[in-house]
Write a protein that holds these residues in place. Structure first.
Motif, PDB file in Angstrom:
ATOM      1  N   UNK A  48      70.288 -42.697  38.812  1.00 27.17           N
ATOM      2  CA  UNK A  48      71.614 -43.061  38.301  1.00 27.17           C
ATOM      3  C   UNK A  48      72.266 -41.917  37.521  1.00 27.17           C
ATOM      4  N   UNK A  49      72.127 -40.703  38.062  1.00 26.42           N
ATOM      5  CA  UNK A  49      72.832 -39.532  37.548  1.00 26.42           C
ATOM      6  C   UNK A  49      73.677 -38.956  38.673  1.00 26.42           C
ATOM      7  N   UNK A 163      75.140 -41.758  27.194  1.00 27.28           N
ATOM      8  CA  UNK A 163      74.304 -40.619  26.809  1.00 27.28           C
ATOM      9  C   UNK A 163      74.197 -39.625  27.961  1.00 27.28           C
ATOM     10  N   UNK A 164      74.018 -38.347  27.617  1.00 21.98           N
ATOM     11  CA  UNK A 164      73.985 -37.281  28.614  1.00 21.98           C
ATOM     12  C   UNK A 164      72.783 -36.373  28.381  1.00 21.98           C
ATOM     13  N   UNK A 172      65.298 -42.569  28.343  1.00 16.45           N
ATOM     14  CA  UNK A 172      64.449 -43.026  29.448  1.00 16.45           C
ATOM     15  C   UNK A 172      62.986 -43.067  29.016  1.00 16.45           C
ATOM     16  N   UNK A 173      62.533 -42.020  28.352  1.00 13.25           N
ATOM     17  CA  UNK A 173      61.141 -41.962  27.902  1.00 13.25           C
ATOM     18  C   UNK A 173      60.853 -43.083  26.916  1.00 13.25           C
ATOM     19  N   UNK A 174      61.759 -43.312  25.990  1.00 10.87           N
ATOM     20  CA  UNK A 174      61.574 -44.375  25.005  1.00 10.87           C
ATOM     21  C   UNK A 174      61.593 -45.743  25.662  1.00 10.87           C
TER      22      UNK A 174
END
Length: 252
Positions: A48-49, A163-164, A172-174
């Motif tokens: 989703x980028x 967020x970018x 994403x990691x969190x």
């Protein structure tokens, strides 16, 4: 969506190291991509980028008479702001175009018949977009070479759409309860280790280890970094699976 509800992924126990990697869904990527998958506890497909034209998402390289050549999946035209998961495959896509190129280029490779049959089954099944096709091939390739790392999509996670860049990666990691983030070594300059430390995450880099193998005539120089298909045309799946576990992890 919480981590507990994502298929095949289990939240780590308290205090347990949990390494995450995040990459765009590439089309039949090179061996180093699979070394990244093999080195983590959860691999996130960054679908989703924004789609970037003429990257590794819709094309890759094969070897024809010891020269790297491109093969690709044609995509529909659209806005430059389209996300990867929105990029549709063109109606003109004919899997036979790719299969014919590979059949000729690898006609003397020991595993050509098996690999062409394997790839044909993946290409002829309809896909709505390039992310879907690439994920299908990626999962099938991991199964073929024996990698069992859980794979999820970033679009399944509850992260901010505003967020970018680095901030989005951290989110994403969190969202995956990750404690360590593993990125390809060549992309290490994109991130600041201090920002990861402030978020309680360890930034690590993976140096790909690409073994030489015979590609056709032995007197020709080795051409590294081609699609995983090149590796699988000349080596059995078990050997390739062992090579996929050779990457070297270093602290950023």
């Amino acid at each position: 969506m919480s981590l507990a509800h994502i298929s095949n992924v289990r939240a780590p126990a308290a205090g347990q190291q949990y390494r995450i990697a995040l990459m765009q869904p590439y089309f039949l990527p090179y061996l180093g991509y699979f070394q990244l998958i093999a080195a983590v506890d959860c691999f996130v497909i960054y679908d989703n980028v924004q789609f970037i034209k003429n990257g590794w998402i819709e094309r890759n390289r094969y070897l024809l008479e010891q020269e790297p050549k491109w093969f690709r999946v044609p995509l529909t035209k659209g806005s430059h702001t389209q996300q990867i998961m929105e990029k549709r495959i063109a109606e003109t896509f004919d899997p036979g175009d790719i299969l014919n190129k590979l059949s000729f280029a690898y006609r003397r490779a020991p595993y050509v018949a098996r690999m062409l049959a394997w790839l044909e089954a993946l290409l002829v099944e309809p896909a709505q977009n390039i992310a879907e096709l690439n994920e299908r091939i990626l999962r099938a390739c991991c199964c073929l070479i024996g990698l069992q790392t859980p794979i999820i999509r970033s679009s399944e996670l509850s992260i901010s759409t505003d967020s970018k860049a680095q901030d989005r990666v951290l989110e994403v990691i969190q969202a995956c309860a990750g404690t360590h983030y593993l990125n390809p070594f060549n992309g290490g300059h994109l991130y600041r280790a201090e920002a990861f430390q402030q978020a309680g995450i360890t930034l690590e880099l993976l140096k790909a280890t690409l073994p030489d193998y015979q590609q056709g005539r032995s007197e020709q120089p080795f051409v590294p970094g081609l699609s995983i298909l090149d590796v699988l045309m000349y080596n059995d799946a078990q050997t390739v699976g062992a090579w996929a576990k050779r990457g070297e992890i270093v602290r950023a």
